[in-house]
Design an enzyme around this catalytic site. Structure first.
Site, short mmCIF file in Angstrom:
data_model
loop_
_atom_site.label_atom_id
_atom_site.label_comp_id
_atom_site.label_asym_id
_atom_site.label_seq_id
_atom_site.Cartn_x
_atom_site.Cartn_y
_atom_site.Cartn_z
N TRP A 134 32.49 -34.98 -4.63
CA TRP A 134 32.90 -33.57 -4.46
C TRP A 134 33.65 -33.34 -3.15
O TRP A 134 34.18 -32.25 -2.94
CB TRP A 134 31.65 -32.67 -4.50
CG TRP A 134 31.11 -32.45 -5.87
CD1 TRP A 134 31.61 -32.90 -7.05
CD2 TRP A 134 29.93 -31.68 -6.20
NE1 TRP A 134 30.84 -32.46 -8.10
CE2 TRP A 134 29.80 -31.72 -7.61
CE3 TRP A 134 28.99 -30.99 -5.45
CZ2 TRP A 134 28.76 -31.07 -8.27
CZ3 TRP A 134 27.95 -30.35 -6.10
CH2 TRP A 134 27.83 -30.39 -7.51
N LYS A 135 33.65 -34.33 -2.27
CA LYS A 135 34.29 -34.17 -0.95
C LYS A 135 33.73 -32.90 -0.29
O LYS A 135 32.55 -32.61 -0.45
CB LYS A 135 35.82 -34.18 -1.09
CG LYS A 135 36.29 -35.42 -1.88
CD LYS A 135 37.75 -35.65 -1.87
CE LYS A 135 38.08 -36.90 -2.68
NZ LYS A 135 39.49 -37.24 -2.66
N GLU A 168 40.40 -47.62 -4.75
CA GLU A 168 41.11 -46.34 -4.72
C GLU A 168 42.44 -46.49 -3.98
O GLU A 168 42.47 -46.42 -2.74
CB GLU A 168 40.26 -45.28 -4.00
CG GLU A 168 38.93 -45.00 -4.66
CD GLU A 168 38.41 -43.60 -4.34
OE1 GLU A 168 38.05 -42.91 -5.29
OE2 GLU A 168 38.39 -43.22 -3.17
N GLY A 191 37.40 -37.46 -7.87
CA GLY A 191 37.46 -36.38 -6.89
C GLY A 191 37.67 -35.04 -7.58
O GLY A 191 36.76 -34.46 -8.16
N GLY A 192 38.91 -34.54 -7.53
CA GLY A 192 39.24 -33.20 -8.01
C GLY A 192 38.64 -32.84 -9.36
O GLY A 192 38.04 -31.76 -9.51
P1 13P Z 1 41.01 -37.51 -6.88
O1 13P Z 1 40.28 -37.79 -8.16
O2 13P Z 1 41.02 -36.05 -6.52
O3 13P Z 1 42.37 -38.16 -6.87
O4 13P Z 1 40.17 -38.21 -5.71
C1 13P Z 1 39.82 -39.54 -5.82
C2 13P Z 1 38.86 -39.88 -4.76
O5 13P Z 1 39.20 -39.93 -3.59
C3 13P Z 1 37.47 -40.11 -5.15
O6 13P Z 1 36.73 -40.63 -4.10
#
Ligand code: 13P
Length: 256
Positions: free
Chosen positions: A12-13, A173, A239-240
């Site tokens: 979720w950052k 990643e 992430g998003g």
């Molecule tokens: P996104 O899925 O938003 O590109 O982010 C990937 C990520 O950094 C997951 O750790």
């Protein structure tokens, strides 16, 4: 498709306060059923302030989601203002800790050496690190992808015994694919993940064949099935798209 048990993780950052987190997990648990939990490990890595309320929710309602954290310090305690120690996370029944995410490496100066210390601290306290590796666009264009991820993997796993490595997850990643909507082709990801696995085999032996290696970078409900069809890819770090319970549930259910 890989025979290893997939691990689908939501990163979720810095999103969702604890109230939004509770809502998101209630909705996610409503969307997932026993077959989903049987098919893979489903991990949610929220901000630190959400972990305790989510532990209460998950344990109180017997939701088989696994909790993850996005970072930790390598020392068990000490004068490290603003940091969170691995045993504090273990106490909250956290199962996974992301270490060396590219945002931490790029924005907060995290080095390969720190990533190694953090991975070892996570293992020492009975949890599993999700070790992130990945190349920049320039490195990719120079043809240095394999060298970059190999050296990050070697550094992260230095001094980690094979018996411990088995519990570790690696997330490949590519930095240029994070949050950009551009992702590597499944074939390219498969090749790079294969290169990471060869390094792990060299470092840890046969156990590398049991280790899960995820892909992360603009994973969406529309591209997960093609990625998971590849023999080397054992899950996703999302992430998003993980912020929306509907999208994350569709990713977990990539088989359709
Ligand atoms: P996104 O899925 O938003 O590109 O982010 C990937 C990520 O950094 C997951 O750790």
């Amino acid at each position: 498709m890989s025979e290893r048990r997939p691990v689908m993780a939501a990163n979720w950052k810095m999103h969702h306060d604890h109230l939004a987190a509770i809502q998101a997990i209630q909705k996610l648990s409503y969307l997932l059923d026993v077959n989903d939990y049987d098919a893979c490990d489903i991990v949610v890595c929220p901000p630190f302030t959400d972990i305790r309320p989510l532990q209460n929710l998950i344990e109180g309602d017997n939701i088989p989601l696994l909790l993850g954290a996005q970072n930790c310090h390598w020392e068990d305690n000490g004068a490290f203002t603003g940091e969170v120690a691995a045993p504090m996370l273990a106490k909250l029944n956290v199962s996974y800790v992301i270490v060396g995410h590219s945002e931490r490496r790029q924005l907060f100066g995290e080095t390969d050496e720190w990533v190694n210390k953090k991975a070892r601290a996570v293992l020492k306290h009975g949890m599993s690190p999700i070790v992130c590796v990945g190349e920049t666009l320039e490195e990719r264009e120079r043809g240095d992808t394999d060298d970059r991820v190999s050296s990050q993997t070697r550094a992260a796993f230095a001094g980690i015994k094979a018996s411990e490595a088995e519990r570790c997850v690696v997330a490949y990643e590519p930095i240029w694919a994070i949050g950009t909507g551009h992702n590597a082709t499944p074939e390219d990801v498969n090749e790079t993940v294969g290169a990471i696995r060869r390094v792990l085999k060299d470092l840890c032996g046969a156990v590398a064949m049991e280790m899960r290696i995820q892909y992360g970078g603009s994973v969406k409900p529309g591209n997960i099935a093609q990625l998971m069809a590849m023999p080397e890819i054992d899950g996703a770090l999302v992430g998003g798209a993980s912020l929306d319970p509907d999208d994350f549930a569709r990713i977990v259910r990539y088989r359709g």
